[in-house]
Design an enzyme around this catalytic site. Structure first.
Site, mmCIF file in Angstrom:
data_model
loop_
_atom_site.group_PDB
_atom_site.id
_atom_site.type_symbol
_atom_site.label_atom_id
_atom_site.label_comp_id
_atom_site.label_asym_id
_atom_site.label_seq_id
_atom_site.Cartn_x
_atom_site.Cartn_y
_atom_site.Cartn_z
ATOM 1 N N ARG A 77 0.832 -1.201 -0.007
ATOM 2 C CA ARG A 77 -0.054 0.010 -0.156
ATOM 3 C C ARG A 77 0.856 1.133 -0.043
ATOM 4 O O ARG A 77 1.831 1.264 0.480
ATOM 5 C CB ARG A 77 -0.953 -0.366 1.150
ATOM 6 C CG ARG A 77 -0.420 -0.190 2.689
ATOM 7 C CD ARG A 77 -0.424 1.649 3.257
ATOM 8 N NE ARG A 77 0.883 1.543 4.300
ATOM 9 C CZ ARG A 77 2.072 1.874 4.649
ATOM 10 N NH1 ARG A 77 3.120 1.981 3.237
ATOM 11 N NH2 ARG A 77 2.659 1.597 5.837
ATOM 12 N N ASP A 98 -2.671 8.506 12.406
ATOM 13 C CA ASP A 98 -3.432 7.206 13.453
ATOM 14 C C ASP A 98 -3.467 7.057 14.965
ATOM 15 O O ASP A 98 -4.278 6.887 15.177
ATOM 16 C CB ASP A 98 -2.415 5.589 12.468
ATOM 17 C CG ASP A 98 -1.395 5.927 12.915
ATOM 18 O OD1 ASP A 98 -0.861 7.279 13.461
ATOM 19 O OD2 ASP A 98 -0.216 4.692 12.127
ATOM 20 N N SER A 155 4.551 -1.421 3.283
ATOM 21 C CA SER A 155 3.815 -2.694 4.086
ATOM 22 C C SER A 155 4.591 -3.742 3.149
ATOM 23 O O SER A 155 2.910 -4.617 3.148
ATOM 24 C CB SER A 155 2.643 -2.366 4.299
ATOM 25 O OG SER A 155 2.247 -2.744 5.524
ATOM 26 N N ASP A 204 -2.348 -0.077 7.935
ATOM 27 C CA ASP A 204 -1.016 -1.138 6.803
ATOM 28 C C ASP A 204 -2.404 -2.866 6.137
ATOM 29 O O ASP A 204 -2.696 -2.956 5.046
ATOM 30 C CB ASP A 204 -0.028 -1.889 7.033
ATOM 31 C CG ASP A 204 0.683 -0.497 7.414
ATOM 32 O OD1 ASP A 204 0.095 1.003 6.591
ATOM 33 O OD2 ASP A 204 1.270 -0.938 7.795
#
Ligand code: ADP
Ligand code: MG
Length: 395
Positions: free
Chosen positions: A34, A43, A133, A179
């Site tokens: 990603r 986050d 990722s 992820d």
């Protein structure tokens, strides 16, 4: 282009399976890497991220056996290892590639997958350790294989959360949910606006084929002392505490500006304000970007990306000269040259930039970025273009 890469990876994986174990695999699964379009360092503040899956993935080809364990070859590691088919395996202290795989197997079994012995080949064209990722794509691919071999379906969100736990417990990396969510839930031609607090994803169409995503690896990763990320996090936590909220997500930009004096007056106040200003304004930019993408307002999308980069450089201080050079080269090419926007992506201090570019200008822009980066920084950048790809699947 991307389909060709995928077909090549698939053919190679099947060929390796035949070489190692004989015959054709019974099950083949894939899960993508990603890139985060915008929403960096939001986050852990309970805010928004806006990733999409890339056209690079981990493929696993497998067949059940009568053995009581699993034998898996990783082509990327050029290594074979045996895995225990039990739910209660103690994670080893040393993390290597087998940690991710064993973790995903064990947690899947704990969740009810009745996994028989099997042979498998893992093969990935996500660069390992490149900030795209590969680790989540590996965990999610293994979990998807376990569903297939074990005759269960975890549900996508459950599977993503389980893989996040694999990363925490077996890879000892306390990552957020982004992820694993995007590798599991992605859809072709969509980016995903993810609310990290409610864990609710919203799929945002990104259908215009005339726009592509260019991922440029600076091929630098600055040595950190280890205190950088904890410092950023604790600044955010401290700012939230002073502002009387549990997470910075709960502070509006207006409220933050209105309370500036309170923050600046605290110990280390200027720094607290800068860090909080990034976290709060980045949420605003991320939401604006998602709205603009919905209506194809590329100018707004681009402006948000540049503003995100500037804030990560100046307020959050997680960029570096090499990455700044890449963004400035892109900014210099500008809209007329086919660049819509560009920014650092990932945790920072090196790694990749993400740029939105006109698809018909991809080759031209790639050449300029490579040439100018070499001239300014003396290094080679690695570049590829992608469109939003689909999430984990059984082939
Ligand atoms: P990133 O996720 O940004 O690529 P990480 O350090 O989180 O970087 O994860 C990379 C690690 O994941 C590798 O060092 C390896 O241990 C594991 N890994 C990823 N893909 C594979 C693969 N195809 N085969 C074996 N191990 C892999
Ligand atoms: Mg990773």
């Amino acid at each position: 282009m991307s389909d060709r890469l995928f077909e090549e990876l698939l053919e190679e994986t099947k060929r390796l399976f035949n070489e190692k174990y004989g015959g054709a695999p019974q099950v083949v699964v894939a899960a993508p890497g990603r890139v985060n379009l915008i929403g960096e360092h939001t986050d852990y503040n309970g805010g928004f991220v806006f990733p999409m899956a890339i056209e690079r993935c981990t493929i696993i080809a497998a067949s059940p056996t009568t053995a009581s364990s699993a034998t898996i070859f990783s082509n990327n590691m050029n290594a074979t290892s045996d895995f225990i088919l039990k739910g209660d395996v103690t994670p080893s202290n040393e993390v290597d590639w087998t940690s991710y795989v064993q973790g995903a197997i064990s947690f899947s079994i704990k969740k009810g997958a009745k996994v028989p012995g099997f042979n498998a080949v893992i093969n990935s064209n996500v660069p390992l350790g490149g900030g795209l990722s590969s680790s989540a794509s590996l965990e999610v691919a293994v979990a998807t294989l376990m569903e297939e071999l074990g005759g269960v379906s975890f549900g996508k969100v459950e599977k993503a959360l389980m893989c996040q736990q694999v990363e925490h417990v077996f890879a000892k990396m306390t990552c957020g949910i982004m992820d694993q969510f995007i590798s599991t839930l992605a859809e072709k031609d969509y980016a995903m606006l993810l609310d990290c607090r409610s864990q609710k994803p919203e799929m945002i169409p990104f259908v215009d084929p005339s726009v592509s995503v260019l991922i440029t690896n600076s091929n630098v990763k600055h040595q950190l002392t280890g205190s950088e990320y904890p410092e950023r996090r604790s600044c955010c936590e401290e700012a939230a505490r002073i502002l009387g909220v549990s997470l910075l997500r709960d502070v509006s930009l207006d409220a933050l500006l209105a309370s500036k004096e309170r923050l600046v007056g605290a110990d280390n106040g200027d720094l607290l304000f800068k860090r909080a200003f990034h976290a709060v304004s980045e949420d605003v930019r991320t939401l604006k970007t998602a709205e603009a993408l919905k209506v194809g307002d590329w100018e707004t999308v681009g402006a948000q990306m540049y503003a995100s980069h500037d804030s990560l450089r100046d307020n959050y201080e997680v960029s570096c000269p090499e990455i700044d050079a890449l963004v400035e080269i892109a900014r210099g090419i500008g809209m007329n040259g086919g660049v819509i926007g560009s920014r650092i992506t990932g945790g920072g201090f090196g790694g990749c930039t993400v740029s939105l570019v006109k698809t018909d200008k991809v080759d031209e822009i790639t050449q300029i970025l490579k040439k100018e980066y070499k001239r300014l920084v003396g290094k080679d950048a690695t570049i590829f273009s992608t469109r939003p790809a689909q999430g984990a699947r059984v082939l």
